[in-house]
Design a protein around this motif. Structure first.
Motif, mmCIF file in Angstrom:
data_model
loop_
_atom_site.group_PDB
_atom_site.id
_atom_site.type_symbol
_atom_site.label_atom_id
_atom_site.label_comp_id
_atom_site.label_asym_id
_atom_site.label_seq_id
_atom_site.Cartn_x
_atom_site.Cartn_y
_atom_site.Cartn_z
ATOM 1 N N LEU A 54 0.746 -1.266 0.024
ATOM 2 C CA LEU A 54 0.087 0.064 0.111
ATOM 3 C C LEU A 54 0.649 1.415 0.043
ATOM 4 O O LEU A 54 0.666 2.067 -0.789
ATOM 5 N N ALA A 101 2.607 1.809 -3.232
ATOM 6 C CA ALA A 101 1.593 2.228 -4.171
ATOM 7 C C ALA A 101 1.382 3.685 -4.138
ATOM 8 O O ALA A 101 1.192 4.535 -4.895
ATOM 9 N N ALA A 102 1.225 4.094 -2.631
ATOM 10 C CA ALA A 102 1.346 5.596 -2.484
ATOM 11 C C ALA A 102 2.392 6.499 -3.044
ATOM 12 O O ALA A 102 2.122 7.552 -3.565
ATOM 13 N N SER A 133 2.153 6.743 -6.765
ATOM 14 C CA SER A 133 1.082 7.367 -6.918
ATOM 15 C C SER A 133 1.460 9.032 -6.892
ATOM 16 O O SER A 133 1.100 10.020 -7.516
ATOM 17 N N GLY A 185 -2.070 12.338 -4.345
ATOM 18 C CA GLY A 185 -1.654 10.803 -4.825
ATOM 19 C C GLY A 185 -1.802 9.876 -3.643
ATOM 20 O O GLY A 185 -2.321 8.800 -3.724
ATOM 21 N N TYR A 186 -1.320 10.426 -2.459
ATOM 22 C CA TYR A 186 -1.181 9.334 -1.065
ATOM 23 C C TYR A 186 -2.730 9.133 -0.839
ATOM 24 O O TYR A 186 -2.829 8.207 -0.389
ATOM 25 N N MET A 228 -5.302 9.542 -2.656
ATOM 26 C CA MET A 228 -6.074 8.844 -3.648
ATOM 27 C C MET A 228 -5.996 7.231 -3.520
ATOM 28 O O MET A 228 -6.940 6.516 -3.253
ATOM 29 N N VAL A 229 -4.699 6.786 -3.170
ATOM 30 C CA VAL A 229 -4.532 5.329 -2.963
ATOM 31 C C VAL A 229 -5.142 5.018 -1.413
ATOM 32 O O VAL A 229 -5.772 3.882 -1.736
ATOM 33 N N VAL A 253 -8.851 4.622 -2.286
ATOM 34 C CA VAL A 253 -9.231 3.676 -3.410
ATOM 35 C C VAL A 253 -9.200 2.179 -2.181
ATOM 36 O O VAL A 253 -10.123 1.418 -2.469
ATOM 37 N N PHE A 254 -8.207 2.329 -1.297
ATOM 38 C CA PHE A 254 -8.372 0.762 -0.565
ATOM 39 C C PHE A 254 -9.243 0.800 0.385
ATOM 40 O O PHE A 254 -9.789 0.107 0.711
ATOM 41 N N VAL A 256 -2.321 8.201 3.826
ATOM 42 C CA VAL A 256 -2.960 7.138 3.548
ATOM 43 C C VAL A 256 -3.950 6.565 4.426
ATOM 44 O O VAL A 256 -5.196 6.294 4.053
#
Lengths: 423, 373
Positions: free
Chosen positions: A32, A35-36, A39, A54-55, A57-58, A61-62, A297
């Motif tokens: 995760l 991905a952050a 992103s 970006g952080y 958004m990830v 989404v999760f 996140v």
């Protein structure tokens, strides 16, 4: 031989090498964060947005996908990580809070008090108008006071910003975080009780402030002593700082105080005891960045767990709108005599739009104190936080670029061909 | 394009300009507050003027026409007080010194003014590297030819000015080993260095016309010479000084220049020649590199001697003139510092040796500018 048999044979062959490990959650959290990181980079490089977007958004989404890494209301290790991340940011923000500035320019303090008061009463009025009961409206109004120093400081880092609007927005954000934390943590303790007298109402505020001052004071004294023989530019000093903040956060939470507030107070006291310039920021480096990324996140992942409905969306938008208006109005009304232009006052108000971890921590406290009311608070608070973590970061970036205080152009870096030398 | 006529000015009148640094009070890096500072300064009636400079973390203050070093400090003091008051209001600090100790040139922003934008387009990164801070001293001359004579006589004392004012040992976080590293940045500009040797204004006008015909030069402002004539003021302008850490030292340096000028005008002590410039660059380098410890080569005799001794010798020569100009205190302060082998560069190095943190050195320099240490 078919594929299943082949895999079973292979697994059987490997089973003798398998050892106990950190487990699947650790793998998922690591992926995760990876991905952050990607992103954040992509969002900044190809869209020109702040990395925080970006952080978030990830995380969102999760969160939407039902990842069970962080369950609302937060508790245990996820709560501690969030408090620690906020504490590190607020310690740094506290060290930037220039107390002597208020002596030379009291209008800045007036701006702060006015924007916080207007925000609180503006949001409270709006929520009452929309039919929410006071016990729900009040925590949300308190939460709305905060202008996330975490988001703002990340945006400042991304844009390499410096200047009057940047500094003032950061100062006002730190101050309103101080008010909101003190009042928010205190009121959360009273949510299920109904204090009758003024003393009964003030007592919990005094307890939260007192505890935070004691822990913050110890933190500041310990670091002051260390700085007598350790260099502020040393990596070991930075590790000592992080370790002491972590210990302070755990202790404050244990005693019922506010860990971020203690760190903020610690930062202010240390700067007062040791007026030399700070060199932490560069030294804290990747460790602090990882911690704040984790915080963003986590916030968006938790906030994404809210129930999104049309009525909720309208309340959230109304809260966000009135909050932004109140912040701009508060800064602007007290602007004459504060040394800033009208243009700067407007953009300072806009730069204070982000909401993030501190608001989530306040909301979390109320939810833990009263699960019943907490559900109603959460319905409005979480979507507002998620929306304003992303939109607020973008608006703060717009503000910094509008007043020409960024050192990098706002075109996505990947497509930028020349360096902007003009304001 | 023709050079404007050399205006009349009172001989030995003085004017001082100081370029100053604006820094934040958090990490003491340069901060882009020029516009805000100018807005606040405009609200206070003061002598002289405050104007923007090339990048947005710099401002330039200047005095009106002064007649003595005492006059200079009388004007600079209220300007400094107003600067400090407004800096406190903006939560920034004002600092002297020829360079900022650790700023990164690429982070600077060009001040939004047509001339600065034009220069930025022409000179590229050099314009951002021009975030350096100097003191300019104007000295009134009786007429145009006298101005050129004064200019070339004054050239022999360029090393003295550099060593006395040197306050730029650190650049981009490093000790450059120079006492005045600022002048190395000026040298990058194509029209820097020394003025052409001519003692006649007519010849100078012809030179200027030839230069403008090439299209390289449009006005006197395009020359970045160490000393240049300033026809609109009727002065010559000495531009090699680093901005000192205090306004008191800036006034003392102006007093030294004025005493030299009085000596030149009243005693005509020597005739400058083109050959003076044979050692000009070497002497200039020595002063930048070693400050008061430099070696000075006398252009007339070729004799090598410690620059410190030569400075003290000139101060003795100037005693009578400095008394007449009410500059005794100014020269006394300079003499004391030279005898103790101290200049601002040394002060900065000592602070860094003790603190091991350049940001703290800048903070202490800001306190010194306020008159705090």
């Amino acid at each position: 031989m078919n594929l299943t048999n082949f895999i079973n044979e292979m697994l059987g062959f490997w089973s003798e090498w398998l050892r106990p490990s950190a487990g699947l959650p650790t793998v998922l959290w690591s992926l995760l964060l990876a991905a952050a990181a990607v992103s954040g980079h992509v969002v900044q490089r190809y869209l020109g947005f702040p990395k925080v977007v970006g952080y978030s958004m990830v995380g969102a989404v999760f969160g939407f996908a039902g990842f069970e890494g962080a369950i609302w209301p937060l508790r245990g290790i996820s709560l501690f990580l969030l408090e620690l991340g906020a504490a590190v940011v607020l310690f740094e923000a506290g060290g930037r809070l220039p107390l002597r500035w208020f002596r030379h320019n009291p209008m800045v303090l007036v701006q702060s008090l006015l924007e916080a008061t207007l925000t609180y009463f503006g949001v409270l009025w709006m929520l009452r108008l929309l039919g929410l009961p006071d016990p729900v409206a009040n925590p949300i109004a308190l939460m709305a006071i905060v202008a996330s120093p975490a988001v703002l400081s990340r945006v400042i880092m991304d844009t390499r910003a410096s200047g009057p609007v940047t500094e003032r927005a950061m100062t006002l954000a730190t101050l309103n975080t101080f008010y909101a934390l003190a009042l928010g943590y205190a009121q959360a303790g009273l949510i299920e009780r109904a204090p009758q007298t003024l003393l009964q109402k003030l007592y919990p505020v005094a307890v939260v402030l007192g505890l935070s001052f004691v822990i913050g004071g110890i933190l500041a004294l310990a670091l002051r002593m260390a700085l007598r023989f350790m260099s502020p530019t040393s990596e070991n000093t930075s590790i000592l700082l992080l370790a002491l903040i972590a210990a302070g956060a755990a202790l404050t939470a244990h005693f019922g105080g506010s860990a971020p507030l203690a760190a903020l107070v610690g930062g202010v006291l240390l700067k007062t005891l040791n007026p030399k310039p700070w060199a932490w920021q560069r030294q804290l480096g990747t460790a602090a960045s990882l911690l704040t990324m984790l915080m963003f996140v986590l916030v968006s992942m938790v906030a994404a767990q809210a129930d999104w409905t049309l009525p909720v969306a309208s309340v959230v938008l109304a809260v966000i709108g009135i909050r932004l208006f109140a912040k701009i109005a508060g800064v602007a009304i007290a602007n004459p005599g504060s040394g800033a232009s009208w243009n700067q006052a407007f953009w300072v108000g806009c730069a204070m739009s982000p909401l993030s971890s501190i608001a989530l921590l306040i909301a979390s406290n109320f939810t833990t104190a009263s699960p019943l009311l907490g559900t109603m608070i959460t319905q409005v608070a979480l979507p507002s936080i998620l929306l304003m973590e992303v939109l607020g970061a973008v608006l703060a970036t717009v503000a910094i670029h509008a007043v020409g205080e960024s050192s990098v152009p706002w075109a996505p870096q990947a497509f930028s061909t020349t360096e902007d030398t003009q304001r | 394009m023709q050079l404007e006529p050399f205006n009349r000015s009172e001989a030995l009148s003085l004017g001082v300009e100081l370029e100053l640094q604006l820094v934040n009070t958090h990490d003491y890096d340069l901060a882009p507050y020029a516009e805000d500072m100018l807005r606040l300064m405009a609200q206070t009636p003061l002598p002289g003027s405050v104007v923007p400079e090339m990048t947005s973390s710099m401002i330039e203050i200047s005095t009106d026409i002064c007649h003595s070093a005492e006059d200079v400090i009388r004007q600079l003091t209220p300007i400094r007080e107003a600067l400090i008051r407004n800096a406190d209001k903006l939560n920034i600090a004002v600092v002297g010194g020829g360079t900022h100790a650790f700023q990164q040139w690429h982070e600077r922003r060009i001040y939004d003014k047509p001339r600065f934008r034009e220069l930025s387009e022409l000179y590229g990164y050099l314009s951002k590297q021009f975030t350096i801070f100097g003191q300019h001293v104007h000295i009134g001359c009786p007429d145009a030819d006298a101005a050129l004579l004064m200019l070339h006589r004054m050239s022999r004392y360029i090393p003295h000015f550099i060593a006395l004012s040197a306050s730029s040992p650190f650049v981009q976080g490093q000790d450059t080993q120079f006492d005045s590293a600022r002048l190395n940045s000026v040298f990058a500009f194509p029209l820097s260095g020394r003025a052409p040797f001519t003692l006649s204004w007519k010849e100078f006008e012809a030179y200027f016309e030839r230069m403008t015909r090439t299209g390289v030069v449009r006005s006197m402002k395009d020359f970045y010479w160490d000393i240049r004539p300033k026809p609109e003021f009727g002065t010559i302008e000495i531009r090699v000084f680093d901005t000192p850490l205090t306004v008191e030292r800036a006034a003392a340096l102006a007093g030294y220049v004025q005493s030299l000028a009085a000596w030149f005008l009243q005693e005509q002590p020597f005739e400058p020649t083109e050959d003076d410039y044979l050692v000009y660059t070497y002497n200039r380098f020595q002063a930048c590199r070693f400050g008061l410890d430099a070696v000075y080569v006398d252009p007339a005799t070729g004799q090598h001697m410690p620059l410190r001794d030569h400075i003290l010798m000139t101060m003795t020569q100037l005693e009578w003139h400095s008394e007449a100009l009410n500059a005794t205190r100014a020269l006394g302060e300079l003499r004391t510092s030279v005898e103790a082998n101290r200049n601002d560069a040394r002060w900065l190095r000592e602070k860094q040796g003790k603190e091991r943190l350049l940001a703290e050195v800048v903070r202490q320099a800001a306190l010194r500018f306020r008159g705090g240490s």
